[in-house]
Scaffold this active site. Structure first.
Site, mmCIF file in Angstrom:
data_model
loop_
_atom_site.group_PDB
_atom_site.id
_atom_site.type_symbol
_atom_site.label_atom_id
_atom_site.label_comp_id
_atom_site.label_asym_id
_atom_site.label_seq_id
_atom_site.Cartn_x
_atom_site.Cartn_y
_atom_site.Cartn_z
ATOM 1 N N ASP A 203 38.889 34.584 49.860
ATOM 2 C CA ASP A 203 37.953 35.275 48.963
ATOM 3 C C ASP A 203 38.684 35.893 47.759
ATOM 4 O O ASP A 203 39.910 36.003 47.745
ATOM 5 C CB ASP A 203 37.224 36.367 49.762
ATOM 6 C CG ASP A 203 35.805 36.604 49.269
ATOM 7 O OD1 ASP A 203 35.522 36.270 48.101
ATOM 8 O OD2 ASP A 203 34.986 37.130 50.041
ATOM 9 N N ASP B 43 26.704 33.999 47.083
ATOM 10 C CA ASP B 43 26.483 34.962 48.161
ATOM 11 C C ASP B 43 25.023 35.056 48.576
ATOM 12 O O ASP B 43 24.707 35.776 49.515
ATOM 13 C CB ASP B 43 26.966 36.359 47.732
ATOM 14 C CG ASP B 43 28.406 36.602 48.128
ATOM 15 O OD1 ASP B 43 28.984 35.743 48.823
ATOM 16 O OD2 ASP B 43 28.968 37.643 47.745
HETATM 17 C C1 GLA Z 1 32.401 38.599 49.402
HETATM 18 C C2 GLA Z 1 31.991 37.233 49.885
HETATM 19 C C3 GLA Z 1 31.076 37.369 51.078
HETATM 20 C C4 GLA Z 1 31.769 38.137 52.165
HETATM 21 C C5 GLA Z 1 32.248 39.465 51.621
HETATM 22 C C6 GLA Z 1 33.122 40.177 52.618
HETATM 23 O O1 GLA Z 1 31.319 39.288 48.879
HETATM 24 O O2 GLA Z 1 31.408 36.513 48.855
HETATM 25 O O3 GLA Z 1 30.677 36.102 51.537
HETATM 26 O O4 GLA Z 1 32.838 37.391 52.659
HETATM 27 O O5 GLA Z 1 33.006 39.327 50.442
HETATM 28 O O6 GLA Z 1 33.565 41.385 52.145
#
Ligand code: GLA
Length: 768
Positions: A496, A554
């Site tokens: 990420d 997301d």
């Molecule tokens: C980001 C990612 C999510 C999740 C969160 C975890 O927002 O896009 O999918 O993994 O971090 O903190």
């Protein structure tokens, strides 16, 4: 491509290096309906005479004629020679549009006025570094400015699939180590597009709403999109497409460029009053960010460029097969369960074991433990950078969970965010100098959220970025990742990246990121990686070389996802595009959607689940299991086929699908995003099938049938198939029909009257 023709052209135009009068060469590249003619005669910077549709077989005499015939008139009040848009246009050529190169040598007044001369053309040979399919045609152009002590090599490659890519390598040829460096301002690829490409499509977006298309008509001037996020960003321009007026998914000519780079970048379209139109792209460099020392070189990222005479689908039809020739994906995309929206930071073994059991029962193949597993990570304000398993939640480490997951027949994936650091972390306390942008005031604040406006570096999601360009930092992050991957049988990392850089050098950071992923992959062969950046803020062909999946967005809201996936898949093939079945009420929008719509939407990608399945009822679990088993059957088609999207006459109603490369089978979906404009929507037209072959079209019901608002379904969905096929489990009724590919594309079939936010699926099989 015509291989014989290519060899002949190559022989004819291979020229000796350093010809006293300059090279005499007109490289001609042809593949998959695309041609490129490069006038590299004389000593000037070569000119792309044509990049577009296939020109057919052209012999040497004809190539010279084409090049000669392309020399334009001299307009009044202009330079006294015909103005050409070259491969690296500069003021020295009379080009007053955006230049291909800019920079200066410290101590010398004014910008470097480069006057580059052609010294060598190399045609053919092996493709240069980076992903390339076999059969790629290559041209290398060598330019020099002896007085300025600068040289440029430009590489052009055309893949068998019709994908063109270009990059420059700049060398500071001064041999005097005491001589000054060259401070590079920009080094860009600029490609001509014809005047008729007057309509522009690119993308913008925001968190959970990536890849929103925007169109504009090109007037004189520059339409420029710039990313200073240190990652492409949610608003990434993604693809810059210039097309003929009204170009769509299935029609119109289109010329598209994309920069294969995950840091700061700019992409633009310029229509100049000088009479040329062009697409440009390159890395966006801050002043002083890139300095090329005496004797040193800098190579730009690749600009990937595609032409289509069949709209956006024609771009995908070239890009997807090309990407598949170098893709790291080697196995079917497993069905994933990601824990994020199921448990967020509330990790404990019994809860996660129950979730894993529920996942295994419905057929999930990979269990991914998201954020929250490492020391002290109780919320998003702390602990990033300390990549040790939390000893309180996990007294025996992750072993018990991973063993449980393995025993249930799934492999295990883990979330990491290796480039980031929380100020409330042991690593930040021990190495404040590793934090990009500085942090002294923040430490004084010591609440993990920073000390506010007085802080030298802004927090973002309460976190900072580690300076990976510092070898010590790099080594430490690599060592932590390697320790985890050595101790635990981890098949997959969700990698990420949840903030913009806002400090430091995006160039240095991006180059270090690539080195880090490459090092992790080399040390742990077989590891799969998903690129995530607050959803889809880092989806580009630079990262795609290094990962096996991208987290598309997301949002798991299917209504948002229909649009995001539709446009993201113009460039990136569907097997990369993570799409999850979320809870009925989407966490990101609060919108509630029916299960069948969520299932049909998540099917067209790398499918997974992000929902607390222990809360699903029995009926839902049965439908989910059926969906997964269908996905597994359809996966070979969905992840190798040709993506097809009908041009909607009513934006609320969209039809898209995937057709197998041999045109034997296909899966389509008719989607109602909202209420239709008319009582009867446009007929469903199934494109991409073999016109003369007969196909049986039948509805496919996954879970519950989609909801319709109709007094009676279209006749073909009610009547038994005239060709004797069994009645399908139809859209509120039964039925199927057998028709030729031509009829299905040109006449089409009446659509069921779907209620808003519903999707109907149709299987299509050849019966011949
Ligand atoms: C980001 C990612 C999510 C999740 C969160 C975890 O927002 O896009 O999918 O993994 O971090 O903190």
């Amino acid at each position: 491509m015509n291989d014989e023709k290519w060899v002949a052209t190559e022989l004819m135009h291979t020229v000796p290096a350093q010809s006293p009068t300059g090279p005499v060469s007109i490289p001609y590249l042809r593949a998959a309906g695309t041609s490129l003619v490069l006038d590299a005669r004389g000593t000037g910077v070569p000119v792309i005479v044509h990049w577009g549709g296939d020109l057919g077989d052209l012999d040497s005499a004809m190539l010279h004629a084409v090049a000669d015939a392309s020399v334009p008139a001299i307009s009044p009040s202009s330079i006294d020679v015909p103005l050409r848009l070259t491969l690296l246009p500069t003021l020295a050529e009379g080009w007053s549009g955006r230049p291909g190169i800019s920079g200066f040598r410290p101590g010398q007044s004014g910008a470097a006025a480069l006057d580059l001369r052609l010294i060598e053309v190399r045609v053919g040979g092996v493709p240069t570094a980076g992903p390339a399919s076999s059969g790629t045609q290559t041209v290398a152009i060598f330019l020099t400015d002896a007085a300025a002590q600068m040289a440029v090599r430009t590489d052009l490659e055309l893949s068998v699939e019709g994908v063109l890519r270009l990059r420059h390598t700049l060398t500071n040829t001064s041999t005097d180590p005491a001589a000054s460096s060259f401070e590079l301002g920009s080094l860009d690829v600029i490609l001509p597009v014809p005047d008729r490409a007057g309509e522009l499509l690119d993308f913008t977006g925001l968190w959970t709403h990536e890849r929103r298309p925007q169109r504009t008509t090109l007037g004189h001037g520059v339409w420029s999109r710039e990313s200073r996020h240190g990652r492409p960003g949610h608003d990434d321009s993604y693809l810059m497409v210039a097309g003929t007026l009204g170009f769509g998914f299935r029609s119109g000519e289109a010329w598209a460029t994309h920069l294969a780079w995950s840091g700061d970048k700019r992409a633009w379209a310029e229509k100049s009053a000088l009479g040329y139109s062009a697409l440009g792209s390159g890395e966006l460099l801050a002043p002083g960010e890139l300095s090329v020392a005496s004797g040193a070189s800098h190579t730009t990222p690749w600009t990937v460029a595609v032409y289509s005479d069949a709209g956006l689908d024609g771009l995908s039809a070239r890009l997807h097969p090309w990407i598949r020739t170098w893709s790291t994906i080697t196995a079917p995309r497993p069905v994933v369960l990601n824990t994020w929206e199921a448990v967020y930071f509330d990790h404990d073994l019994p809860t996660l074991a129950r979730l894993a059991d529920a996942a295994a029962v419905v057929g999930v193949e990979r269990f991914v433990l998201d954020d929250g597993w490492f020391t002290g990570r109780s919320d998003d304000r702390r602990a990033l950078g300390d990549w040790f398993v939390d000893p309180v939640t996990w007294p025996s480490g992750l072993h018990p969970l991973i063993e449980h997951v393995h025993a249930a027949g799934m492999d295990f994936g883990l979330w990491v965010e290796p480039e980031m650091v929380s100020l409330d972390s042991d690593v930040a306390r021990a190495h404040p100098d590793w934090v990009l942008g500085g942090m002294a005031d923040d430490l004084a604040g010591a609440d993990g959220a920073g000390a506010g406006a007085a802080s030298p570096a802004l927090t973002w999601r309460f976190q900072h970025v580690l300076d990976l360009g510092n070898p010590e930092t790099f080594d430490w992050v690599f060592a932590r990742l390697t320790a985890l991957l050595t101790e635990y049988p981890i098949a997959y990392l969700k990698w990420d990246h949840n903030r913009d850089l806002l400090a430091g050098s995006a160039h240095r950071q991006t180059a270090a990121l690539y080195r880090l992923i490459d090092a992790v992959r080399a040390a742990h062969p077989g590891i799969e990686i998903e690129s995530c950046a607050s959803g889809g803020a880092r989806i580009d062909l630079g990262i795609l070389e290094r990962v096996d999946r991208v987290w598309t967005s997301d949002t798991n809201d299917p209504l948002e996802r229909q649009q995001i996936q539709r446009y993201t898949s113009v460039l990136v093939p569907p097997e990369y595009l993570g799409g999850h079945l979320g809870a009925a009420t989407a966490h990101t929008t609060g919108r509630t959607s029916e299960l069948s719509f969520r299932l049909a939407t998540a099917l067209f990608g790398s499918a997974g689940i992000e929902w607390d399945l222990t809360q699903a009822n029995e009926a839902e679990l049965v439908q989910i299991a059926e969906w997964i088993s269908r996905y597994k059957q359809l996966r070979p088609l969905l992840h190798s086929g040709v993506v097809v999207r009908a041009d909607p006459s009513d934006l609320a109603i969209q039809l898209h699908g995937v057709v197998s490369p041999d045109q034997n089978s296909a899966l389509f979906t008719q989607v109602a995003l909202a209420a239709p404009r008319a009582a009867l929507p446009e007929r469903m037209r199934f494109h991409g099938l073999a016109p003369e072959r007969r196909y049986r079209v039948a509805p496919l019901v996954l879970g519950a049938p989609p909801r319709t608002i109709q007094d009676a379904a279209p006749a073909w969905l009610v009547e038994p198939d005239a060709y004797g096929g069994a009645a399908g489990d139809g859209v509120g009724a039964g039925g199927a029909v057998t028709l030729t590919g031509a009829v299905l594309a040109l006449v089409g079939l009446p659509a069921p009257l779907l209620a808003p936010e519903q999707a109907a699926l149709f299987t299509v099989y050849s019966v011949d």
